[in-house]
Enzyme design. Structure first.
Site, PDB file in Angstrom:
ATOM      1  N   LYS A   1       0.921  -1.330   0.131  1.00  0.00           N
ATOM      2  CA  LYS A   1      -0.094   0.137   0.169  1.00  0.00           C
ATOM      3  C   LYS A   1       0.921   1.244   0.043  1.00  0.00           C
ATOM      4  CE  LYS A   1      -4.020   2.093   0.663  1.00  0.00           C
ATOM      5  NZ  LYS A   1      -3.735   2.790  -0.727  1.00  0.00           N
TER       6      LYS A   1
ATOM      7  N   GLN B   1       7.214   4.034   3.714  1.00  0.00           N
ATOM      8  CA  GLN B   1       5.793   3.468   3.947  1.00  0.00           C
ATOM      9  C   GLN B   1       5.697   2.446   4.770  1.00  0.00           C
ATOM     10  OE1 GLN B   1       3.776   5.557   1.355  1.00  0.00           O
ATOM     11  NE2 GLN B   1       1.955   4.973   2.921  1.00  0.00           N
TER      12      GLN B   1
ATOM     13  N   LYS C   1       5.512   3.467   8.406  1.00  0.00           N
ATOM     14  CA  LYS C   1       4.203   4.385   8.550  1.00  0.00           C
ATOM     15  C   LYS C   1       3.206   3.551   8.429  1.00  0.00           C
ATOM     16  CE  LYS C   1       4.166   7.903   5.560  1.00  0.00           C
ATOM     17  NZ  LYS C   1       3.973   8.517   4.613  1.00  0.00           N
TER      18      LYS C   1
ATOM     19  N   LYS D   1       5.263   2.176  -3.160  1.00  0.00           N
ATOM     20  CA  LYS D   1       5.277   3.263  -3.501  1.00  0.00           C
ATOM     21  C   LYS D   1       5.400   3.088  -5.177  1.00  0.00           C
ATOM     22  CE  LYS D   1       4.633   7.599  -2.421  1.00  0.00           C
ATOM     23  NZ  LYS D   1       3.755   8.253  -1.296  1.00  0.00           N
TER      24      LYS D   1
ATOM     25  N   GLY E   1      -2.870   8.388  -4.216  1.00  0.00           N
ATOM     26  CA  GLY E   1      -2.295   9.421  -4.646  1.00  0.00           C
ATOM     27  C   GLY E   1      -1.055   9.866  -4.026  1.00  0.00           C
ATOM     28  N   ASP E   2      -0.288  10.878  -4.405  1.00  0.00           N
ATOM     29  CA  ASP E   2       0.756  11.459  -3.923  1.00  0.00           C
ATOM     30  C   ASP E   2       1.013  12.739  -4.673  1.00  0.00           C
ATOM     31  OD1 ASP E   2       3.181  10.925  -1.928  1.00  0.00           O
ATOM     32  OD2 ASP E   2       4.115  11.771  -3.628  1.00  0.00           O
TER      33      ASP E   2
ATOM     34  N   THR F   1      -4.629  13.530   5.086  1.00  0.00           N
ATOM     35  CA  THR F   1      -3.059  13.755   5.590  1.00  0.00           C
ATOM     36  C   THR F   1      -2.927  15.102   6.033  1.00  0.00           C
ATOM     37  OG1 THR F   1      -2.745  12.510   3.518  1.00  0.00           O
ATOM     38  CG2 THR F   1      -0.785  13.576   4.463  1.00  0.00           C
TER      39      THR F   1
ATOM     40  N   ASN G   1      -2.609  19.173  -1.706  1.00  0.00           N
ATOM     41  CA  ASN G   1      -3.388  18.459  -1.084  1.00  0.00           C
ATOM     42  C   ASN G   1      -3.173  18.425   0.536  1.00  0.00           C
ATOM     43  OD1 ASN G   1      -3.769  15.579   0.251  1.00  0.00           O
ATOM     44  ND2 ASN G   1      -5.818  16.180  -0.873  1.00  0.00           N
TER      45      ASN G   1
ATOM     46  N   SER H   1      -7.081   5.763   3.989  1.00  0.00           N
ATOM     47  CA  SER H   1      -7.057   4.716   2.828  1.00  0.00           C
ATOM     48  C   SER H   1      -7.311   3.248   3.199  1.00  0.00           C
ATOM     49  CB  SER H   1      -5.684   4.920   2.064  1.00  0.00           C
ATOM     50  OG  SER H   1      -5.594   6.018   1.249  1.00  0.00           O
TER      51      SER H   1
END
Ligand code: NDP
Length: 449
Positions: free
Chosen positions: A93, A114, A117, A129, A168-169, A213, A244, A381
């Site tokens: 993820k 990630q 996290k 990622k 997204g990123d 976020t 964002n 998410s």
């Protein structure tokens, strides 16, 4: 960078040798290894099973060609990436980034971060990622759509709700997720909502995902401030970026009583001493995809645009770096501390350089690392995946309460772990160690795979 414990240095040397030239990846690995010194002493079983060595090597790395046709009929070509780093805790993820600076080293650093996290959220998600060196700036909707369709035509075979779930990123928001999901659906003939997160509310998305976020970063910093008997109320805040994460960090800080006086984009920053007019930022950056300089033009004499410089020169109580990696250096940190900054929360991934973090630690500034402070995005998410799996959809209020509770838990876990391992108040150590232990225990349980 400071020296490591002997065993950890050997692991780091191997990472350097195997991944030449990937400096952001080296930096992310070094920071985690530096925190793990007390863990390897207390838990020799991790070294016996080569857990850290395995953790530094992605399970799978996919690199592919993305050809597409622009509006002038010219064939364009980009490179696509997906680094599936670790699936011990759940399906891979992590987001997709579209930015011209993207190369394998950036995707690997983000994928590595990630893992920890996602582990910190306490949810069943592994780390990954992806992205591309495609630059969406100045491209028409049609060009972005054709690019996304081409990328998904290759990526679809490597993802799935039980395999890998992108989101997204930078450069990938609701529009791009829509085009990616549409093509996935077409290629697979399945309405598999749980394959992507960050979807629109009418086609499987979750309330609060867009805000998560930024909101989560504000919640985390609020928890840190509480440990010193303080809150955002009455504080002056600066935020870098105006995408964002930045927009929704500003929104929540304002709701919590803080005044955000500056934000930025890659062209420079705006200062508005009365407080940033967020509706105007949203209109310029989200609806028109414009430049932050237009904010100052629209506000007349009330705001100023400073070209080519960073927000860190603006005096503040709290700083929220929310744009990109290594955007806050030691010099910036020194300036922030000198101007009275008392807390920093990373909305972005790895925005502060290692020597910048050291400046904050030495000055006793509360410092929240991105892998803890910005984990609200991926946590929400995971809530989106839960809703997709049960074909349910939750209210905004309920989802936001879940997010606030998750951020409180992450904060407390980091603080308690830092205490337990002899680094009280050090959220970097707390986040790295707490994130590591959960994934390392799962890797031990799963055997050598
Ligand atoms: P967006 O694309 O929405 O916004 C990015 C913002 O950062 C823009 O203001 C952009 O300015 C600025 N920026 C990007 N690259 C650079 C650069 N090289 N130099 C200066 N400014 C730059 O991205 P997000 O807000 O989604 O992401 C921001 C950060 O937060 C990233 O580090 C991302 O990894 C991290 N993050 C995002 C999550 C999410 O849910 N979206 C989740 C967790 C972390 P300009 O418009 O000029 O390019």
């Amino acid at each position: 960078m400071p020296g490591l414990d002997e065993k950890l240095q050997l692991i780091y040397d191997t990472v350097l040798r195997r991944n030449p030239g990937e400096k952001e990846f080296h930096q992310a690995v070094h920071e985690v290894l530096d925190s793990l010194r007390p863990v390897v002493t207390k838990h020799p079983e991790y070294a016996d099973a080569a857990v850290i060595t395995r953790l530094c090597e992605p399970e799978r790395q996919i690199i592919f060609r993305v050809p597409w046709v622009d509006d002038a009929g010219q064939v364009q070509m980009n490179r696509g990436f997906r680094v599936q780093f670790n699936s011990a805790l759940g399906p891979f993820k992590g987001g997709m980034r579209f930015h011209p600076s993207v190369y394998l080293g950036i995707i690997k650093f983000l994928g590595f971060e990630q893992i920890f996290k996602n582990s910190l959220t306490g949810m069943p998600i592994g780390g990954a990622k992806g992205g591309s060196d495609f630059d969406p700036k100045g491209r028409s909707d049609g060009e972005v759509m054709r690019f996304c369709q081409s990328l998904m035509t290759e990526l679809y075979r490597n993802i799935g709700e039980y395999t890998d779930v992108p989101a997204g990123d930078i450069g990938v928001g609701g529009r791009e997720i829509g085009y990616l999901f549409g093509q996935y659906k077409r290629m697979t003939n399945r309405y598999e909502s749980g394959v992507l997160t960050g979807k629109g509310l009418t086609w499987g998305g979750s309330q609060v995902r867009r805000e998560a976020t930024g909101y989560g970063t504000a919640f985390f910093v609020n928890e840190m401030l509480k440990t010193r008997g303080e809150s955002f109320d009455g504080k002056t805040v600066v935020v870098s970026g105006s995408g964002n994460v930045a927009i929704y960090a500003i929104e929540k800080v304002q709701e919590l009583g803080g005044t955000v006086i500056a934000c930025s984009d890659s062209g420079g920053y705006v200062v508005d001493e009365k407080g940033i007019d967020l509706d105007l930022v949203k209109e310029i950056k989200t609806e028109r995809r414009g430049r932050i300089s237009e904010y100052a033009e629209a506000r007349g004499g009330a705001a100023e645009f400073i070209s080519g410089r960073t927000v860190w020169e603006v005096a503040c109580d709290v700083a929220l770096p929310s744009a990109t990696q290594n955007e806050l250096t030691a010099d910036d940190a020194v300036m922030l501390v000198k101007n009275g900054c008392r807390a920093v929360g990373e909305g972005a991934n790895m925005p502060t350089t290692p020597d910048g973090i050291k400046v904050f630690n030495d000055a006793g500034v509360l410092f929240a690392p991105g892998k803890a402070a910005n984990a609200g995005g991926v946590a929400t998410s995971a809530l989106e995946m839960q809703q997709n799996a049960s074909r349910d959809s939750w209210s905004f209020e309920y989802t936001e309460n879940r997010l606030a509770e998750i951020m409180r838990n992450i904060h407390d876990r980091c603080a308690e772990t830092a205490d337990e391992y002899g680094a009280p108040g050090n959220y970097v150590a707390g986040a790295n160690i707490a994130g590591f232990i959960r994934v390392a225990d799962a890797m031990l349980a799963l055997g050598v795979v």
